[in-house]
Design an enzyme around this catalytic site. Structure first.
Site, PDB file in Angstrom:
ATOM      1  N   GLU A 305     -41.273  80.363  22.468  1.00 18.04           N
ATOM      2  CA  GLU A 305     -42.298  79.835  21.838  1.00 18.04           C
ATOM      3  C   GLU A 305     -42.730  80.756  21.123  1.00 18.04           C
ATOM      4  OE1 GLU A 305     -43.365  76.279  23.221  1.00 18.04           O
ATOM      5  OE2 GLU A 305     -40.895  75.086  21.694  1.00 18.04           O
ATOM      6  N   ASP A 378     -36.162  69.017  25.602  1.00 17.02           N
ATOM      7  CA  ASP A 378     -37.104  69.141  25.553  1.00 17.02           C
ATOM      8  C   ASP A 378     -38.262  67.915  26.022  1.00 17.02           C
ATOM      9  OD1 ASP A 378     -39.647  69.883  25.558  1.00 17.02           O
ATOM     10  OD2 ASP A 378     -40.391  70.266  23.545  1.00 17.02           O
ATOM     11  N   GLU A 406     -46.079  62.998  25.147  1.00 16.81           N
ATOM     12  CA  GLU A 406     -45.623  63.692  23.176  1.00 16.81           C
ATOM     13  C   GLU A 406     -44.088  63.114  22.495  1.00 16.81           C
ATOM     14  OE1 GLU A 406     -44.148  68.143  24.203  1.00 16.81           O
ATOM     15  OE2 GLU A 406     -44.209  68.356  22.026  1.00 16.81           O
TER      16      GLU A 406
HETATM   17  C1  BDP Z   1     -42.708  71.184  23.742  1.00 17.54           C
HETATM   18  C2  BDP Z   1     -44.493  70.901  23.292  1.00 17.54           C
HETATM   19  C3  BDP Z   1     -45.332  72.677  23.543  1.00 17.54           C
HETATM   20  C4  BDP Z   1     -45.603  72.644  24.811  1.00 17.54           C
HETATM   21  C5  BDP Z   1     -43.257  72.821  24.775  1.00 17.54           C
HETATM   22  C6  BDP Z   1     -43.484  74.132  26.558  1.00 17.54           C
HETATM   23  O1  BDP Z   1     -44.433  70.375  22.298  1.00 17.54           O
HETATM   24  O2  BDP Z   1     -46.114  72.415  22.896  1.00 17.54           O
HETATM   25  O3  BDP Z   1     -45.762  74.373  24.877  1.00 17.54           O
HETATM   26  O4  BDP Z   1     -42.506  72.145  25.110  1.00 17.54           O
HETATM   27  O5  BDP Z   1     -43.523  72.754  27.275  1.00 17.54           O
HETATM   28  O6  BDP Z   1     -42.440  70.119  24.100  1.00 17.54           O
HETATM   29  O7  BDP Z   1     -43.379  74.798  27.069  1.00 17.54           O
END
Ligand code: BDP
Length: 714
Positions: A305, A378, A406
């Protein structure tokens, strides 16, 4: 005396209101209104033997001095004479000693474990708390206080317990400006601006709460890391926290931004194979250990990401992790390298982590752990376990759960995580035949690993009650308890938490426990039943958006996950599709790949099926979707009724807060149900079965709902 009265009343009131607001978590130490039991407890605690002083043993005293007067209305008295003691903390009493004629199972303990034994054999009855270390004794003290809060008769106090997993960590996704990524309980409790000078007493309360459930480490900063925390000015702040946490057995860890050598080190590269980069990290690590001799190590999100990482230099994850591991090894530090990666060029995001990491098995240093999220995507309301568990026998592998909600209701839904975690921990990977559970991979027993760990993404913020939703506290609690002992039943954990936090009234305990244990499936039903996944709104992930299709990158769009059209719904991960199922061991693959054996709960994770496909329930897929969405909403209605029925046993402030939030949960559950049903109906083209009520709004209405400023998204 007259002058004292108002002050006394004020003190009582402020103590009570603070407690009402939930600040004390499960360490409420409520007065025990049972004369027989209190008398027994009083006799025992009127002579407590502790083996000397150390910061940790002083933490034991602090806790006893806080808890005993509150629970019993009497002071703890300490003695130096073992014979006359009622409670004995010991690291070396011999069971042959005439002082304590009871068997003491020291040999069954690991370094952090403890036993609690009632010894009534002769003379004065005693409770013995034994451990091999001061930290073990602190855990034992919290174990004893838990039993007292649960009203165990002294004669029933008998337990021998050691944590199965070595690292039991919270991961704070806290930014240096005090925002919390995916935080729903206010701002970060780390007040960086007033550190290192101001030692907020809350830091110690944080350590107490964690130690009481066996958490022994904390990663202070967000995985989307900021290199500033590695500068000297900030390391001094970190040192203060580490000093405060040390007596409680809590080590501090930081997230390491891979490009830190460039950003704060003025180097031109962060290439892990470059000597200047290696030296920079070595020096930085040396600087950290000079300040914090027991610093835990680094957690790293790399090439994920948008985060920098070794692949920016055509190096592998192993090259990156090992370079940091080499810098940490001389000091006893470790690297937790996250497997949460999914490159844009991959055809199925499910496959991504396994495809990248499996080939690297055996290539990581001994002080590296690969930190794997529970599921392949996730933290969704329901995911099958990640196929990486069991797939890398030569690599240390740790579990990452999310405690913060989340994807499971954020600030407003009552959702109990214990059943959610246990479903994954108990899942059988078949890596070494039947019984090779995820839990055995995590605790190291499957492949004989000693460096093991579980991490939970924290749900803590600076809200007065720490977690926002009063029931979110139960999730912090459950995480710690399961990290210590994954075999604890979810119901037992719920009951412990309810009794320590809310009430002992048995009818109320039973009803609240029912709500908690059913909250997990209820939410899955009204959000993502039968294997739907990632159909939340983009960015903040609050509210439904199954129609979402605006990102260029396909795997950020809900339509990518459910693939609904007039022919059917679901993601084909069999050989005919992405073949992600091939990542599992044969027995698991076979179970999931055949729609006839694939559990209904996971169907759309692995199969694309026509709308009239018959589920095991006998309903068609469309009917099942309706059934689950409507059942989920009905469950919330039943929780509201049950909660109302316990009002008289719950402190008014907490009762009210939960009551209001349940109403809000119902509103949101209806929103989820109606938006999803109306959307999927455009493909199934079938009516909503009777007797279900028709949605009150149109699909257009839901599509036009604009959510401004949902929390946790910065
Ligand atoms: C996702 C989240 C994000 C996190 C990412 C992670 O939306 O904010 O940075 O995981 O785990 O679930 O790196």
């Amino acid at each position: 005396m007259k002058n004292f009265l108002p002050v006394f009343c004020f003190l009582i009131l402020s103590a009570c209101c603070h407690a009402q607001a939930g600040y004390h978590l499960w360490l409420n130490y409520n007065y025990i209104n049972n004369p027989t039991l209190s008398k027994q407890y009083r006799e025992l605690t009127s002579a407590v033997y502790l083996p000397g002083h150390s910061p940790t043993l002083d933490a034991v005293r602090y806790e006893l001095n806080k808890a005993i007067p509150a629970m019993l209305g009497s002071n703890v008295l300490y003695t130096r004479d073992i014979r006359s003691a009622g409670v004995i903390f010991t690291k070396n009493l011999s069971e042959k000693s005439d002082q304590v004629p009871c068997s003491l199972p020291f040999e069954a303990l690991n370094e952090e474990g403890y036993f609690i034994r009632y010894c009534g054999a002769s003379g004065k009855p005693k409770i013995i708390i034994g451990a091999k270390s001061d930290i073990g004794l602190l855990y034992g003290a919290f174990g004893l206080l838990r039993m007292m809060q649960l009203h165990f008769a002294p004669q029933k106090m008998n337990t021998t317990t050691s944590p199965a997993v070595k690292l039991r960590l919270l991961n704070h996704w806290d930014n240096l400006n005090r925002t919390v990524e995916r935080g729903y309980a206010g701002f970060s409790i780390w007040n960086w601006h007033t550190l290192p000078e101001y030692r907020d007493p809350r830091y110690t309360d944080y350590a107490r709460a964690n130690a009481s459930i066996g958490i022994n480490g904390t990663v202070l900063t967000n995985v989307n890391a900021n290199a500033t925390v590695l500068t000297r000015e900030w390391l001094l702040k970190v040192k203060t926290l580490a000093d405060l946490f040390r007596p409680y057995g809590i080590k501090v860890y930081l997230t390491a931004r891979f490009s830190a050598p460039i950003e704060i080190g003025k180097l031109k590269t962060a290439d892990p194979l470059s000597d200047s980069v290696k030296n920079w990290w070595k020096e930085k690590v040396r600087e950290i250990y000079a300040l914090i001799p027991d610093f835990g190590g680094f957690l790293v999100k790399a090439n994920s990401e948008g985060q920098p990482g070794p692949q920016d230099y055509n190096r592998s994850h192993a090259d990156g992790a090992n370079m940091l591991a080499d810098a940490l090894a001389p000091h006893g530090g470790i690297v937790m390298w996250r497997a949460f990666v999914y490159r844009p060029d991959i055809t199925d995001r499910f496959r991504a982590a396994y495809d990248e990491f499996k080939p690297l098995d055996g290539k990581f240093r001994d002080n590296v752990l690969i930190q794997v999220k529970n599921g392949p995507i996730d933290f969704q309301p329901r995911e099958p376990f990640s196929p990486l568990f069991g797939a890398m026998p030569q690599t240390n592998m740790m579990m990452e759960f999310q405690i913060t909600q989340e994807y499971v209701g954020q600030a407003t839904h009552l959702f109990f995580v214990a059943p959610w975690y246990k479903e994954v921990l108990d899942a059988d990977t078949y890596a070494k035949g039947k019984g090779s559970t995820v839990s055995k991979v995590v605790d190291g027993s499957l492949y004989g690993k000693t460096l093991t760990g579980v991490a939970g993404v924290s749900n803590i913020g600076n809200d007065i009650n720490w977690c926002g939703h009063p029931f979110a506290q139960a999730n912090w609690y459950a995480f710690g308890r399961l990290a210590w002992n994954a075999t604890l039943p979810a119901g037992e954990i719920a009951e412990e938490w309810i009794k320590q936090t809310l009430t002992h009234e048995s009818l109320a305990v039973q009803r609240i426990k029912h709500i908690m244990l059913h909250s997990t499936e209820a939410l899955i039903n009204y959000m993502t039943p039968i294997g739907l996944t990632h159909i939340m709104q983009d960015g903040h992930h609050y509210g439904p958006m199954p129609w979402g299709n605006s990102f260029q990158r396909a795997d950020w769009n809900p339509v990518y996950y459910h693939r609904a059209d007039t022919n059917g719904i679901g993601f084909d991960r069999t050989e005919k599709g992405s073949n992600a199922l091939s990542q599992y061991f044969t027995e698991v693959k076979q179970l999931f790949e055949n729609p006839a054996t694939c559990p209904d709960e996971y169907l759309l994770w692995f199969h694309r099926v026509p709308w009239h496909h018959k589920m095991k329930s006998g309903r068609t897929v469309w009917e099942e979707l309706c059934y689950r969405y409507y059942t989920g909403v009905d469950s919330v209605r039943s929780f509201i009724k049950l909660w109302r029925s316990v009002e008289k046993w719950i402190q008014p402030a907490i009762y009210r807060q939960v009551s209001d939030l349940l109403e809000r949960q119902l509103y949101e559950a209806l929103w989820w149900r109606d938006a999803c049903i109306l959307y999927f109906q455009t493909f199934s083209k079938m009516p909503i079965p009777k007797p279900y009520e028709a949605p009150k709004q149109t699909l257009e209405y839901f599509k036009n709902l604009k959510i401004n400023y949902a929390p946790g998204h910065w």
